[in-house]
Design a protein around this motif. Sequence first.
Motif, PDB file in Angstrom:
ATOM      1  N   LEU A  11     -68.315  -0.889 -69.681  1.00 46.54           N
ATOM      2  CA  LEU A  11     -68.417  -1.804 -68.542  1.00 46.54           C
ATOM      3  C   LEU A  11     -67.079  -2.488 -68.264  1.00 46.54           C
ATOM      4  CD1 LEU A  11     -71.901  -3.542 -68.918  1.00 46.54           C
ATOM      5  CD2 LEU A  11     -71.123  -2.065 -67.060  1.00 46.54           C
ATOM      6  N   LEU A  12     -66.412  -2.879 -69.340  1.00 43.66           N
ATOM      7  CA  LEU A  12     -65.124  -3.552 -69.171  1.00 43.66           C
ATOM      8  C   LEU A  12     -64.086  -2.596 -68.602  1.00 43.66           C
ATOM      9  CD1 LEU A  12     -64.916  -5.919 -72.280  1.00 43.66           C
ATOM     10  CD2 LEU A  12     -65.290  -6.512 -69.884  1.00 43.66           C
ATOM     11  N   GLN A  13     -64.189  -1.326 -69.029  1.00 41.53           N
ATOM     12  CA  GLN A  13     -63.291  -0.326 -68.444  1.00 41.53           C
ATOM     13  C   GLN A  13     -63.496  -0.247 -66.934  1.00 41.53           C
ATOM     14  OE1 GLN A  13     -63.633   3.542 -70.255  1.00 41.53           O
ATOM     15  NE2 GLN A  13     -62.423   2.895 -72.027  1.00 41.53           N
ATOM     16  N   GLY A  14     -64.777  -0.245 -66.562  1.00 37.21           N
ATOM     17  CA  GLY A  14     -65.097  -0.245 -65.127  1.00 37.21           C
ATOM     18  C   GLY A  14     -64.581  -1.504 -64.460  1.00 37.21           C
ATOM     19  N   ALA A  15     -64.698  -2.630 -65.183  1.00 42.61           N
ATOM     20  CA  ALA A  15     -64.242  -3.899 -64.618  1.00 42.61           C
ATOM     21  C   ALA A  15     -62.744  -3.862 -64.333  1.00 42.61           C
ATOM     22  CB  ALA A  15     -64.574  -5.041 -65.574  1.00 42.61           C
ATOM     23  N   VAL A  16     -61.999  -3.198 -65.225  1.00 41.94           N
ATOM     24  CA  VAL A  16     -60.548  -3.095 -65.021  1.00 41.94           C
ATOM     25  C   VAL A  16     -60.262  -2.359 -63.708  1.00 41.94           C
ATOM     26  CG1 VAL A  16     -58.424  -2.024 -65.875  1.00 41.94           C
ATOM     27  CG2 VAL A  16     -59.928  -3.256 -67.459  1.00 41.94           C
ATOM     28  N   VAL A  17     -61.014  -1.281 -63.471  1.00 44.57           N
ATOM     29  CA  VAL A  17     -60.834  -0.537 -62.212  1.00 44.57           C
ATOM     30  C   VAL A  17     -61.162  -1.431 -61.016  1.00 44.57           C
ATOM     31  CG1 VAL A  17     -61.564   1.471 -60.875  1.00 44.57           C
ATOM     32  CG2 VAL A  17     -61.341   1.637 -63.370  1.00 44.57           C
ATOM     33  N   SER A  18     -62.258  -2.204 -61.139  1.00 43.45           N
ATOM     34  CA  SER A  18     -62.635  -3.121 -60.055  1.00 43.45           C
ATOM     35  C   SER A  18     -61.518  -4.128 -59.778  1.00 43.45           C
ATOM     36  CB  SER A  18     -63.914  -3.887 -60.414  1.00 43.45           C
ATOM     37  OG  SER A  18     -64.980  -2.986 -60.595  1.00 43.45           O
ATOM     38  N   VAL A  19     -60.967  -4.675 -60.854  1.00 44.80           N
ATOM     39  CA  VAL A  19     -59.900  -5.665 -60.695  1.00 44.80           C
ATOM     40  C   VAL A  19     -58.675  -5.035 -60.055  1.00 44.80           C
ATOM     41  CG1 VAL A  19     -58.279  -7.140 -61.949  1.00 44.80           C
ATOM     42  CG2 VAL A  19     -60.703  -7.158 -62.554  1.00 44.80           C
ATOM     43  N   GLU A  20     -58.368  -3.803 -60.491  1.00 43.22           N
ATOM     44  CA  GLU A  20     -57.224  -3.112 -59.878  1.00 43.22           C
ATOM     45  C   GLU A  20     -57.431  -2.961 -58.375  1.00 43.22           C
ATOM     46  OE1 GLU A  20     -55.795  -0.309 -63.635  1.00 43.22           O
ATOM     47  OE2 GLU A  20     -56.896   0.578 -61.957  1.00 43.22           O
ATOM     48  N   LEU A  21     -58.623  -2.510 -58.024  1.00 45.47           N
ATOM     49  CA  LEU A  21     -58.941  -2.322 -56.610  1.00 45.47           C
ATOM     50  C   LEU A  21     -58.803  -3.650 -55.861  1.00 45.47           C
ATOM     51  CD1 LEU A  21     -59.964  -0.518 -54.348  1.00 45.47           C
ATOM     52  CD2 LEU A  21     -62.303  -0.916 -55.128  1.00 45.47           C
ATOM     53  N   PHE A  22     -59.318  -4.707 -56.489  1.00 43.94           N
ATOM     54  CA  PHE A  22     -59.258  -6.038 -55.890  1.00 43.94           C
ATOM     55  C   PHE A  22     -57.811  -6.478 -55.655  1.00 43.94           C
ATOM     56  CE2 PHE A  22     -58.690 -10.606 -56.601  1.00 43.94           C
ATOM     57  CZ  PHE A  22     -59.505 -11.133 -55.613  1.00 43.94           C
ATOM     58  N   ILE A  23     -57.000  -6.365 -56.712  1.00 40.37           N
ATOM     59  CA  ILE A  23     -55.632  -6.878 -56.616  1.00 40.37           C
ATOM     60  C   ILE A  23     -54.790  -6.062 -55.632  1.00 40.37           C
ATOM     61  CG2 ILE A  23     -53.468  -7.165 -57.893  1.00 40.37           C
ATOM     62  CD1 ILE A  23     -55.153  -8.052 -60.300  1.00 40.37           C
ATOM     63  N   ILE A  24     -54.878  -4.724 -55.757  1.00 38.88           N
ATOM     64  CA  ILE A  24     -54.060  -3.893 -54.863  1.00 38.88           C
ATOM     65  C   ILE A  24     -54.456  -4.137 -53.409  1.00 38.88           C
ATOM     66  CG2 ILE A  24     -53.431  -1.534 -54.236  1.00 38.88           C
ATOM     67  CD1 ILE A  24     -53.832  -0.782 -57.191  1.00 38.88           C
ATOM     68  N   THR A  25     -55.765  -4.253 -53.178  1.00 37.92           N
ATOM     69  CA  THR A  25     -56.221  -4.509 -51.809  1.00 37.92           C
ATOM     70  C   THR A  25     -55.647  -5.814 -51.275  1.00 37.92           C
ATOM     71  OG1 THR A  25     -58.285  -3.327 -52.190  1.00 37.92           O
ATOM     72  CG2 THR A  25     -58.243  -4.849 -50.337  1.00 37.92           C
ATOM     73  N   ILE A 163     -68.404   6.306 -53.383  1.00 37.02           N
ATOM     74  CA  ILE A 163     -67.566   7.511 -53.373  1.00 37.02           C
ATOM     75  C   ILE A 163     -67.175   7.874 -54.814  1.00 37.02           C
ATOM     76  CG2 ILE A 163     -66.727   7.244 -50.995  1.00 37.02           C
ATOM     77  CD1 ILE A 163     -64.107   6.111 -52.212  1.00 37.02           C
ATOM     78  N   SER A 164     -68.124   7.615 -55.712  1.00 37.39           N
ATOM     79  CA  SER A 164     -68.032   8.013 -57.117  1.00 37.39           C
ATOM     80  C   SER A 164     -66.771   7.532 -57.814  1.00 37.39           C
ATOM     81  CB  SER A 164     -68.160   9.535 -57.271  1.00 37.39           C
ATOM     82  OG  SER A 164     -67.055  10.185 -56.702  1.00 37.39           O
ATOM     83  N   MET A 165     -66.329   6.328 -57.450  1.00 38.44           N
ATOM     84  CA  MET A 165     -65.208   5.756 -58.178  1.00 38.44           C
ATOM     85  C   MET A 165     -65.789   4.993 -59.357  1.00 38.44           C
ATOM     86  SD  MET A 165     -62.126   3.603 -56.569  1.00 38.44           S
ATOM     87  CE  MET A 165     -62.234   2.066 -57.427  1.00 38.44           C
ATOM     88  N   SER A 166     -65.240   5.195 -60.557  1.00 36.84           N
ATOM     89  CA  SER A 166     -65.902   4.610 -61.710  1.00 36.84           C
ATOM     90  C   SER A 166     -65.470   3.173 -61.940  1.00 36.84           C
ATOM     91  CB  SER A 166     -65.674   5.462 -62.962  1.00 36.84           C
ATOM     92  OG  SER A 166     -64.378   5.981 -62.955  1.00 36.84           O
ATOM     93  N   GLU A 167     -65.763   2.327 -60.944  1.00 34.11           N
ATOM     94  CA  GLU A 167     -65.584   0.891 -61.125  1.00 34.11           C
ATOM     95  C   GLU A 167     -66.850   0.348 -61.778  1.00 34.11           C
ATOM     96  OE1 GLU A 167     -68.247   1.118 -58.823  1.00 34.11           O
ATOM     97  OE2 GLU A 167     -67.718  -1.025 -58.763  1.00 34.11           O
ATOM     98  N   MET A 168     -66.902  -0.941 -61.975  1.00 29.58           N
ATOM     99  CA  MET A 168     -67.945  -1.516 -62.818  1.00 29.58           C
ATOM    100  C   MET A 168     -69.369  -1.220 -62.329  1.00 29.58           C
ATOM    101  SD  MET A 168     -68.159  -5.275 -64.468  1.00 29.58           S
ATOM    102  CE  MET A 168     -68.060  -6.159 -62.961  1.00 29.58           C
ATOM    103  N   MET A 169     -69.588  -1.251 -61.029  1.00 30.22           N
ATOM    104  CA  MET A 169     -70.926  -1.013 -60.503  1.00 30.22           C
ATOM    105  C   MET A 169     -71.415   0.385 -60.861  1.00 30.22           C
ATOM    106  SD  MET A 169     -73.178  -2.689 -58.926  1.00 30.22           S
ATOM    107  CE  MET A 169     -74.816  -2.027 -58.801  1.00 30.22           C
ATOM    108  N   ARG A 170     -70.536   1.348 -60.652  1.00 26.00           N
ATOM    109  CA  ARG A 170     -70.884   2.742 -60.915  1.00 26.00           C
ATOM    110  C   ARG A 170     -71.150   2.959 -62.413  1.00 26.00           C
ATOM    111  NH1 ARG A 170     -71.425   7.577 -57.948  1.00 26.00           N
ATOM    112  NH2 ARG A 170     -71.211   9.334 -59.374  1.00 26.00           N
ATOM    113  N   VAL A 171     -70.320   2.337 -63.208  1.00 24.61           N
ATOM    114  CA  VAL A 171     -70.473   2.467 -64.657  1.00 24.61           C
ATOM    115  C   VAL A 171     -71.826   1.890 -65.093  1.00 24.61           C
ATOM    116  CG1 VAL A 171     -69.587   1.739 -66.910  1.00 24.61           C
ATOM    117  CG2 VAL A 171     -67.991   2.455 -65.118  1.00 24.61           C
ATOM    118  N   SER A 172     -72.154   0.718 -64.563  1.00 26.59           N
ATOM    119  CA  SER A 172     -73.420   0.099 -64.988  1.00 26.59           C
ATOM    120  C   SER A 172     -74.615   0.924 -64.505  1.00 26.59           C
ATOM    121  CB  SER A 172     -73.507  -1.348 -64.517  1.00 26.59           C
ATOM    122  OG  SER A 172     -73.281  -1.420 -63.136  1.00 26.59           O
ATOM    123  N   GLU A 173     -74.476   1.471 -63.312  1.00 18.83           N
ATOM    124  CA  GLU A 173     -75.527   2.350 -62.797  1.00 18.83           C
ATOM    125  C   GLU A 173     -75.755   3.529 -63.748  1.00 18.83           C
ATOM    126  OE1 GLU A 173     -74.223   3.211 -58.839  1.00 18.83           O
ATOM    127  OE2 GLU A 173     -76.277   3.507 -58.122  1.00 18.83           O
TER     128      GLU A 173
END
Lengths: 218, 255
Positions: A11-25, A163-173
Amino acid sequence: MSYIAEILPPLLQGAVVSVELFIITLVLALPLGLPFAFGEMSRFRPVRWICKIFVFVFRGTPLMLQLFFFYFFFPLVLNIDIPAFPAAILTFVLNYAAYFAEIYRGGILSIDQGQYEAAHSLGLSRAQTTFGIIVPQAMRVVLPPVSNEAITLVKDTALASVISMSEMMRVSEGIVNRDYNLTAYVVAAAIYLLFTFLLTLVLNHIEARFSTYTRREN
Amino acid sequence: MSAILEMKNINKYFGDFHALKDIDFSVEEGETVAIIGPSGSGKSTLLRCINCLTRISSGSISLNGTTFVDTPSGGEAKYIPDKALKQVISETGMVFQHFNLFPHMTVLDNVTYAPIKVKKVPKDKAVARAEELLNLVGMLDHKDQYPQMISGGQKQRVAIARGLAMDPTIMLFDEPTSALDPEITGEVLSVMKNLAEQRVTMIVVTHEMGFAREVADRVVFMNQGELTESGTSEQIFTNPQSKRLQDFLSSMIRA
Ligand SMILES: Nc1ncnc2c1ncn2[C@@H]1O[C@H](COP(=O)(O)OP(=O)(O)OP(=O)(O)O)[C@@H](O)[C@H]1O
Ligand SMILES: [Mg+2]
């Protein structure tokens, strides 16, 4: 408890992807909104219309649909391959730039005409007036709505799962479906809450720093 | 004595509305001219034409020897290129009814910003000059404050210092005390009186008849877009010629 310890690392790995997406955006969309805001107010009709249409389209269609467009449709038409992460970044940046553009435009329009007149009579150039006088004042005005959008973005990153990006939501799903156990959703919710909480603290701090002067004179 | 400002045959239309009608107006170096007249008579418009906040429809204006707008016979007013025009504009200082200080800057930065950015004055020199001017208007103690922390009269005095900081050849005041409480207009008027005594060239649109009478070398009366009467303050206030001016003066006394 041991179950949570087991699902937390992915989940935390997914969270890192989410944060990356958040920050870059944020880093890309915050500045990109400005040229679109000015474009919408441009004296040149073509520029004005292009920017208006851009904002209209990106604010007027669901973010999810835009994700599908850039992930499935766009690569098909151009015959190129766009992986999920860049496709998500592209979509989020354009979408959020459109929202920021509208917020900036409102902020710029809220600045008193007298400020332009004072700048003019001191002989300031257009650029000096814009970046020295208008934008700094508009920044204060737009800070609260921009903060709002930033918090919305935290939650919107979950949409990238479509779009099958393994951010936190997808991981938890994935975990929920695998284990037939909803705990992963609860943990994900807690992590999202933690994000928004921390973000709120940061934003409050920034807003406090900007309020060394109050909004308007008179 | 030479005219530092010369406006000839000025006409201004807002759409179909004829706001300035064939106005001839000039100001000599060191002179203080008050513009009086009823609301809507075109006083602000005339003043704003001098620093191009409003562009004239026809006529010509020269400031300090530079004719920055002229009208070929039968044609439309033609301004000099923007860059040169900016130069001319920066030679005027303007003080507004609502101050228009920059709220995101301290008092000191308000005064130094344009000299540093426009005239490329080195920062230390700009600060020294700004402090001198703030001292002149009695605001040096407040130099590190933001505009919203000071009173209206204080804001207006800072605005005067800001205008003076560009070393303008002429200072333009558009009803500088109209937004102030009556009991604090005095502090602004006394600063302006001080400037007039130092022979700063200034044009003051005002409803303060006492100030016009006491301080102005010359008073012009505008009515319905026309410059109806002009003379020394003595002539205008004690011996008004036109009926309109007589009516206006008696209405001001009654008010
Ligand atoms: N930008 C504009 N567009 C249209 N009409 C204008 C504009 N500016 C001024 N006017 C009109 O021109 C006339 C003169 O206005 P101006 O502001 O010069 O009057 P004034 O003598 O300064 O009046 P006041 O004492 O109320 O300030 C008014 O009738 C006003 O409505
Ligand atoms: Mg006026």
